[in-house]
Design an enzyme around this catalytic site. Structure first.
Site, PDB file in Angstrom:
ATOM      1  N   SER A   1       0.827  -1.213   0.000  1.00 30.48           N
ATOM      2  CA  SER A   1       0.000   0.000   0.000  1.00 30.48           C
ATOM      3  C   SER A   1       0.857   1.256   0.000  1.00 30.48           C
ATOM      4  O   SER A   1       0.342   2.332  -0.256  1.00 30.48           O
ATOM      5  CB  SER A   1      -0.939   0.065   1.216  1.00 30.48           C
ATOM      6  OG  SER A   1      -0.749  -0.950   2.117  1.00 30.48           O
TER       7      SER A   1
ATOM      8  N   GLU B   1      -6.325  -1.085  -7.576  1.00 32.53           N
ATOM      9  CA  GLU B   1      -5.455  -0.088  -8.212  1.00 32.53           C
ATOM     10  C   GLU B   1      -4.321  -0.875  -8.878  1.00 32.53           C
ATOM     11  O   GLU B   1      -3.624  -1.636  -8.202  1.00 32.53           O
ATOM     12  CB  GLU B   1      -4.875   0.875  -7.172  1.00 32.53           C
ATOM     13  CG  GLU B   1      -5.887   1.862  -6.610  1.00 32.53           C
ATOM     14  CD  GLU B   1      -5.255   2.839  -5.619  1.00 32.53           C
ATOM     15  OE1 GLU B   1      -5.319   4.056  -5.852  1.00 32.53           O
ATOM     16  OE2 GLU B   1      -4.710   2.382  -4.595  1.00 32.53           O
TER      17      GLU B   1
ATOM     18  N   ASN C   1      -5.506   6.020  -1.178  1.00 32.63           N
ATOM     19  CA  ASN C   1      -5.068   6.421   0.158  1.00 32.63           C
ATOM     20  C   ASN C   1      -4.877   7.923   0.281  1.00 32.63           C
ATOM     21  O   ASN C   1      -5.064   8.491   1.361  1.00 32.63           O
ATOM     22  CB  ASN C   1      -3.805   5.658   0.576  1.00 32.63           C
ATOM     23  CG  ASN C   1      -4.174   4.344   1.246  1.00 32.63           C
ATOM     24  OD1 ASN C   1      -5.240   4.230   1.848  1.00 32.63           O
ATOM     25  ND2 ASN C   1      -3.321   3.354   1.131  1.00 32.63           N
TER      26      ASN C   1
HETATM   27  N1  NAD Z   1      -4.844  -4.685   5.653  1.00 29.32           N
HETATM   28  C1  NAD Z   1      -5.308  -3.890   4.678  1.00 29.32           C
HETATM   29  O1  NAD Z   1      -6.421  -3.314   4.744  1.00 29.32           O
HETATM   30  C2  NAD Z   1      -4.498  -3.724   3.400  1.00 29.32           C
HETATM   31  C3  NAD Z   1      -5.096  -3.133   2.280  1.00 29.32           C
HETATM   32  C4  NAD Z   1      -4.379  -3.032   1.091  1.00 29.32           C
HETATM   33  C5  NAD Z   1      -3.068  -3.496   1.053  1.00 29.32           C
HETATM   34  N2  NAD Z   1      -2.491  -4.044   2.159  1.00 29.32           N
HETATM   35  C6  NAD Z   1      -1.125  -4.552   2.034  1.00 29.32           C
HETATM   36  O2  NAD Z   1      -1.179  -5.975   1.896  1.00 29.32           O
HETATM   37  C7  NAD Z   1      -0.008  -6.570   2.471  1.00 29.32           C
HETATM   38  C8  NAD Z   1      -0.421  -7.593   3.520  1.00 29.32           C
HETATM   39  O3  NAD Z   1      -1.180  -6.957   4.505  1.00 29.32           O
HETATM   40  P1  NAD Z   1      -2.109  -7.793   5.534  1.00 29.32           P
HETATM   41  O4  NAD Z   1      -2.998  -6.790   6.172  1.00 29.32           O
HETATM   42  O5  NAD Z   1      -2.673  -8.988   4.850  1.00 29.32           O
HETATM   43  O6  NAD Z   1      -0.997  -8.265   6.585  1.00 29.32           O
HETATM   44  P2  NAD Z   1      -1.058  -9.502   7.586  1.00 29.32           P
HETATM   45  O7  NAD Z   1      -0.103  -9.184   8.682  1.00 29.32           O
HETATM   46  O8  NAD Z   1      -2.470  -9.855   7.915  1.00 29.32           O
HETATM   47  O9  NAD Z   1      -0.464 -10.713   6.709  1.00 29.32           O
HETATM   48  C9  NAD Z   1       0.855 -10.792   6.287  1.00 29.32           C
HETATM   49  C10 NAD Z   1       1.214 -12.278   6.202  1.00 29.32           C
HETATM   50  O10 NAD Z   1       2.482 -12.409   5.574  1.00 29.32           O
HETATM   51  C11 NAD Z   1       3.144 -13.500   6.182  1.00 29.32           C
HETATM   52  N3  NAD Z   1       4.568 -13.394   5.911  1.00 29.32           N
HETATM   53  C12 NAD Z   1       5.470 -12.549   6.459  1.00 29.32           C
HETATM   54  N4  NAD Z   1       6.689 -12.744   5.885  1.00 29.32           N
HETATM   55  C13 NAD Z   1       6.528 -13.726   4.969  1.00 29.32           C
HETATM   56  C14 NAD Z   1       7.406 -14.350   4.051  1.00 29.32           C
HETATM   57  N5  NAD Z   1       8.702 -14.008   3.966  1.00 29.32           N
HETATM   58  N6  NAD Z   1       6.920 -15.320   3.249  1.00 29.32           N
HETATM   59  C15 NAD Z   1       5.604 -15.685   3.320  1.00 29.32           C
HETATM   60  N7  NAD Z   1       4.727 -15.118   4.164  1.00 29.32           N
HETATM   61  C16 NAD Z   1       5.179 -14.141   4.987  1.00 29.32           C
HETATM   62  C17 NAD Z   1       2.787 -13.366   7.664  1.00 29.32           C
HETATM   63  O11 NAD Z   1       2.997 -14.585   8.364  1.00 29.32           O
HETATM   64  C18 NAD Z   1       1.317 -12.959   7.589  1.00 29.32           C
HETATM   65  O12 NAD Z   1       0.456 -14.076   7.604  1.00 29.32           O
HETATM   66  C19 NAD Z   1       0.820  -5.398   3.020  1.00 29.32           C
HETATM   67  O13 NAD Z   1       1.753  -5.018   2.050  1.00 29.32           O
HETATM   68  C20 NAD Z   1      -0.228  -4.307   3.234  1.00 29.32           C
HETATM   69  O14 NAD Z   1       0.308  -3.003   3.207  1.00 29.32           O
HETATM   70  C21 NAD Z   1      -3.176  -4.189   3.334  1.00 29.32           C
END
Ligand code: NAD
Length: 282
Positions: free
Chosen positions: A118, A153, A191
């Site tokens: 993001s 996006e 955002n």
């Molecule tokens: N939460 C939101 O509303 C949202 C919205 C849009 C984008 N994002 C983006 O999406 C991405 C994930 O966010 P999220 O909210 O799902 O986070 P989250 O913390 O729920 O999930 C991240 C996952 O990645 C895993 N992980 C970490 N390192 C890893 C690796 N090396 N290999 C494999 N798995 C690994 C973790 O164990 C965890 O399960 C981020 O980049 C975030 O900025 C989040």
């Protein structure tokens, strides 16, 4: 069309990204470094599917048909067969870089690599893969909850091929989403819009113009938003909004500077629903 899609990171976003591809009939691989989270993800997706079945959104047999399309993978070795890989690990450049380095070693030359970041520049992330792959590297920013939110996006990096942008836009449409193409700038488009509104909403509360509850009512009933800014901050944690506003203000200056009351609330641990108190008391 991408027949086999890999997703890296089985958290909030990655799990449902895997689900929307599986619902559209793709073979899906979902990886997480934490095996317990893979089990949790499978259970969560079953609940999401069941809710959708109850609401008449998915076929009665969706759980039996869709879940087996997702292979839960403890390593990335199997990803050599993927046509598209979407990365959704922690929002941390080092963690993401390590994943792209590994994918670079494993995936085939034709594979498209996408990031769900993001806030990190797509061009910066693309530099973590070999030079020849940067034409096939792109941002796909999904919104939470992915099974419900239609927007994606699509963010090309500096070297992304026009044909790859078109393929990814068309894939998003095929899986039932509505993609928009957005330049690789900090905060992309959504955002920037969202936080401009959240900061102004917070300023209104600081000035005593209206209460958080009433501003939420105003946004729902006056602007047609499904949820008000304070409800949204409580649902997604105030600390996350504060962090994004700090990133935006570093890029764009004072217009995105977080309001003092946000810092006070986060400092006090009034972080939203999960902490029992935010703008609302849980
Ligand atoms: N939460 C939101 O509303 C949202 C919205 C849009 C984008 N994002 C983006 O999406 C991405 C994930 O966010 P999220 O909210 O799902 O986070 P989250 O913390 O729920 O999930 C991240 C996952 O990645 C895993 N992980 C970490 N390192 C890893 C690796 N090396 N290999 C494999 N798995 C690994 C973790 O164990 C965890 O399960 C981020 O980049 C975030 O900025 C989040």
């Amino acid at each position: 069309m991408f027949k086999t899609v890999g997703v890296v990171g089985a958290g909030l976003m990655g799990s449902e990204i895997a689900l929307v591809f599986a619902l559209a009939g793709r073979r899906v691989k979902l990886n997480d470094t934490n095996p317990a989270l893979l089990d949790e993800s499978a259970k969560r997706l079953e609940r999401v599917l069941q809710k959708g079945i109850d609401r008449g959104l998915y076929a009665e047999d969706a759980i039996e048909v869709v879940l087996p399309q997702i292979q839960f993978c403890p390593t990335l070795e199997d990803y050599s067969k993927c046509d598209l890989v979407v990365e959704a690990v922690f929002e941390d450049e080092e963690v993401k870089s390590a994943v792209f380095g590994e994918l670079d070693r494993i995936v085939s030359d034709h594979c498209v690599i996408a990031s769900n970041t993001s806030s990190i520049s797509i061009t910066t992330l693309a530099s973590k893969v070999s030079e020849f792959r940067r034409t096939r590297f792109i941002g796909t920013h999904f919104f939470s909850p992915v099974s419900k939110m239609k927007l994606v996006e699509v963010i090309p990096g500096m070297d992304t091929d026009r044909a790859i942008i078109e393929d990814v836009m068309s894939e998003c449409k095929d899986i039932g989403k509505t993609p928009i193409e957005v330049k690789d700038v900090v905060g992309f488009a959504v955002n920037r819009l969202l936080h401009a509104m959240m900061i102004e909403a917070t300023r209104l509360v600081e000035e005593g113009v209206a209460t958080p509850e009433d501003i939420d009512v105003a946004c729902r009933l006056g602007l047609g938003h499904p949820i008000g800014p304070f409800q949204l901050m409580d649902a997604t944690q105030l600390s996350l909004s504060l962090q994004v506003q700090e990133i935006l203000s570093a890029a764009y200056g004072d217009r995105f500077k977080p309001r003092p009351i946000m810092k006070q609330m986060v400092g006090a641990g009034y972080n939203g629903k999960r902490s029992g108190r935010g703008w609302y008391k849980a």
